[in-house]
Design a protein around this motif. Structure first.
Motif, PDB file in Angstrom:
ATOM      1  N   ALA A 144     -57.288  -0.304-125.384  1.00 21.05           N
ATOM      2  CA  ALA A 144     -58.434   0.551-125.694  1.00 21.05           C
ATOM      3  C   ALA A 144     -59.734  -0.243-125.594  1.00 21.05           C
ATOM      4  CB  ALA A 144     -58.286   1.163-127.081  1.00 21.05           C
ATOM      5  N   ARG A 145     -59.703  -1.482-126.035  1.00 22.69           N
ATOM      6  CA  ARG A 145     -60.897  -2.339-125.944  1.00 22.69           C
ATOM      7  C   ARG A 145     -61.330  -2.497-124.490  1.00 22.69           C
ATOM      8  NH1 ARG A 145     -61.212  -8.690-127.699  1.00 22.69           N
ATOM      9  NH2 ARG A 145     -63.420  -8.952-127.265  1.00 22.69           N
ATOM     10  N   VAL A 146     -60.366  -2.685-123.590  1.00 24.78           N
ATOM     11  CA  VAL A 146     -60.682  -2.823-122.163  1.00 24.78           C
ATOM     12  C   VAL A 146     -61.238  -1.507-121.617  1.00 24.78           C
ATOM     13  CG1 VAL A 146     -59.681  -3.210-119.871  1.00 24.78           C
ATOM     14  CG2 VAL A 146     -59.039  -4.685-121.792  1.00 24.78           C
ATOM     15  N   ARG A 147     -60.609  -0.395-121.985  1.00 26.10           N
ATOM     16  CA  ARG A 147     -61.094   0.911-121.532  1.00 26.10           C
ATOM     17  C   ARG A 147     -62.527   1.161-122.005  1.00 26.10           C
ATOM     18  NH1 ARG A 147     -57.570   5.004-119.713  1.00 26.10           N
ATOM     19  NH2 ARG A 147     -55.432   4.273-119.455  1.00 26.10           N
ATOM     20  N   LEU A 187     -64.936  -1.019-119.935  1.00 22.08           N
ATOM     21  CA  LEU A 187     -65.109  -0.448-118.599  1.00 22.08           C
ATOM     22  C   LEU A 187     -65.954   0.820-118.651  1.00 22.08           C
ATOM     23  CD1 LEU A 187     -61.527  -0.999-117.158  1.00 22.08           C
ATOM     24  CD2 LEU A 187     -63.619  -2.186-116.460  1.00 22.08           C
ATOM     25  N   ALA A 188     -65.716   1.647-119.677  1.00 17.35           N
ATOM     26  CA  ALA A 188     -66.491   2.885-119.818  1.00 17.35           C
ATOM     27  C   ALA A 188     -67.959   2.580-120.071  1.00 17.35           C
ATOM     28  CB  ALA A 188     -65.916   3.737-120.947  1.00 17.35           C
ATOM     29  N   GLU A 189     -68.239   1.557-120.890  1.00 21.91           N
ATOM     30  CA  GLU A 189     -69.626   1.176-121.168  1.00 21.91           C
ATOM     31  C   GLU A 189     -70.351   0.745-119.901  1.00 21.91           C
ATOM     32  OE1 GLU A 189     -69.341  -1.805-124.214  1.00 21.91           O
ATOM     33  OE2 GLU A 189     -69.341  -0.325-125.822  1.00 21.91           O
ATOM     34  N   LYS A 190     -69.599   0.171-118.961  1.00 19.99           N
ATOM     35  CA  LYS A 190     -70.186  -0.278-117.699  1.00 19.99           C
ATOM     36  C   LYS A 190     -70.140   0.806-116.624  1.00 19.99           C
ATOM     37  CE  LYS A 190     -70.627  -4.346-119.428  1.00 19.99           C
ATOM     38  NZ  LYS A 190     -71.895  -4.769-119.949  1.00 19.99           N
ATOM     39  N   THR A 228     -62.238  -8.470-120.836  1.00 13.53           N
ATOM     40  CA  THR A 228     -63.616  -8.073-121.147  1.00 13.53           C
ATOM     41  C   THR A 228     -64.601  -9.199-120.834  1.00 13.53           C
ATOM     42  OG1 THR A 228     -63.285  -8.613-123.489  1.00 13.53           O
ATOM     43  CG2 THR A 228     -62.997  -6.311-122.846  1.00 13.53           C
ATOM     44  N   ALA A 229     -64.173 -10.455-120.969  1.00 17.42           N
ATOM     45  CA  ALA A 229     -65.028 -11.575-120.562  1.00 17.42           C
ATOM     46  C   ALA A 229     -65.238 -11.554-119.053  1.00 17.42           C
ATOM     47  CB  ALA A 229     -64.415 -12.899-120.989  1.00 17.42           C
ATOM     48  N   PHE A 230     -64.209 -11.191-118.319  1.00 17.85           N
ATOM     49  CA  PHE A 230     -64.300 -11.106-116.863  1.00 17.85           C
ATOM     50  C   PHE A 230     -65.292 -10.015-116.461  1.00 17.85           C
ATOM     51  CE2 PHE A 230     -62.865  -9.402-112.777  1.00 17.85           C
ATOM     52  CZ  PHE A 230     -62.842 -10.556-112.018  1.00 17.85           C
ATOM     53  N   VAL A 231     -65.229  -8.884-117.134  1.00 18.53           N
ATOM     54  CA  VAL A 231     -66.172  -7.803-116.852  1.00 18.53           C
ATOM     55  C   VAL A 231     -67.569  -8.252-117.245  1.00 18.53           C
ATOM     56  CG1 VAL A 231     -66.821  -5.448-117.444  1.00 18.53           C
ATOM     57  CG2 VAL A 231     -64.430  -6.003-117.049  1.00 18.53           C
ATOM     58  N   GLY A 232     -67.692  -8.894-118.394  1.00 16.89           N
ATOM     59  CA  GLY A 232     -68.912  -9.574-118.799  1.00 16.89           C
ATOM     60  C   GLY A 232     -70.070  -8.694-119.233  1.00 16.89           C
ATOM     61  N   PRO A 233     -70.935  -9.258-120.078  1.00 17.93           N
ATOM     62  CA  PRO A 233     -72.125  -8.539-120.527  1.00 17.93           C
ATOM     63  C   PRO A 233     -73.114  -8.370-119.374  1.00 17.93           C
ATOM     64  CG  PRO A 233     -72.141 -10.786-121.352  1.00 17.93           C
ATOM     65  CD  PRO A 233     -70.819 -10.573-120.648  1.00 17.93           C
ATOM     66  N   GLY A 234     -73.708  -7.205-119.286  1.00 16.60           N
ATOM     67  CA  GLY A 234     -74.674  -6.948-118.235  1.00 16.60           C
ATOM     68  C   GLY A 234     -74.055  -6.724-116.877  1.00 16.60           C
ATOM     69  N   PHE A 235     -72.756  -6.713-116.829  1.00 21.15           N
ATOM     70  CA  PHE A 235     -72.023  -6.570-115.569  1.00 21.15           C
ATOM     71  C   PHE A 235     -72.135  -5.140-115.075  1.00 21.15           C
ATOM     72  CE2 PHE A 235     -68.095  -5.865-113.218  1.00 21.15           C
ATOM     73  CZ  PHE A 235     -68.038  -6.978-112.410  1.00 21.15           C
ATOM     74  N   ALA A 236     -72.620  -4.938-113.865  1.00 24.40           N
ATOM     75  CA  ALA A 236     -72.817  -3.588-113.337  1.00 24.40           C
ATOM     76  C   ALA A 236     -71.937  -3.286-112.138  1.00 24.40           C
ATOM     77  CB  ALA A 236     -74.278  -3.391-112.946  1.00 24.40           C
ATOM     78  N   ASP A 237     -71.353  -4.308-111.538  1.00 21.03           N
ATOM     79  CA  ASP A 237     -70.564  -4.083-110.332  1.00 21.03           C
ATOM     80  C   ASP A 237     -69.501  -5.170-110.229  1.00 21.03           C
ATOM     81  OD1 ASP A 237     -69.632  -3.885-107.655  1.00 21.03           O
ATOM     82  OD2 ASP A 237     -71.511  -2.950-107.078  1.00 21.03           O
ATOM     83  N   PHE A 238     -68.275  -4.792-109.848  1.00 17.45           N
ATOM     84  CA  PHE A 238     -67.206  -5.782-109.727  1.00 17.45           C
ATOM     85  C   PHE A 238     -67.508  -6.816-108.648  1.00 17.45           C
ATOM     86  CE2 PHE A 238     -64.006  -3.020-111.974  1.00 17.45           C
ATOM     87  CZ  PHE A 238     -63.744  -3.946-112.960  1.00 17.45           C
ATOM     88  N   ALA A 239     -68.431  -6.544-107.758  1.00 12.39           N
ATOM     89  CA  ALA A 239     -68.796  -7.518-106.734  1.00 12.39           C
ATOM     90  C   ALA A 239     -69.611  -8.662-107.325  1.00 12.39           C
ATOM     91  CB  ALA A 239     -69.582  -6.848-105.618  1.00 12.39           C
TER      92      ALA A 239
END
Length: 110
Positions: free
Chosen positions: A13-16, A19-22, A72-83
């Motif tokens: 759920a934390r990961v979801r 991802l939803a926040e981004k 979630t660290a991989f997705v990261g704060p301020g992260f807007a695109d997987f690229a």
């Protein structure tokens, strides 16, 4: 990319939520792992995550990142695109292995 999870469990759920926040939930495929039925213990899943736990992020190149903290660290704060990766996959894997080692009795992580 794929997220292996069991909907309703706290770590997936934390990961979801991250991802939803981004706004990225439509950019990944969610793969249901029926943990109560023991699917997480099947050899195919254990090959993805030797800890046999969800969640697991599978990158397009086959790299696996396990655990909600590392994902979630991989997705990261301020992260807007997987690229635009905030933390490289190898660093996220390093965090995962450090946590596994630190969890062993008698081991102190620095």
């Amino acid at each position: 990319m794929k997220i292996y999870d069991f909907k309703g469990f706290p770590s997936p759920a934390r990961v979801r939520i991250a991802l939803a926040e981004k706004g990225l939930t439509d950019r990944v495929e969610f793969v249901h792992v029926n943990v109560p039925a023991g699917e997480h213990k099947l050899p195919a899943f254990v090959a993805k995550n030797p800890s046999a736990a969800v969640p697991v992020l599978e990158l397009d190149d086959g790299t696996m990142i396990a655990g909600s903290t590392d994902i979630t660290a991989f997705v990261g704060p301020g992260f807007a695109d997987f690229a635009k990766i905030a933390i490289p996959a190898d660093l996220a894997s390093l965090h995962e292995w450090r946590a596994r080692i630190a969890a062993r009795p008698g081991v102190k992580a620095s």
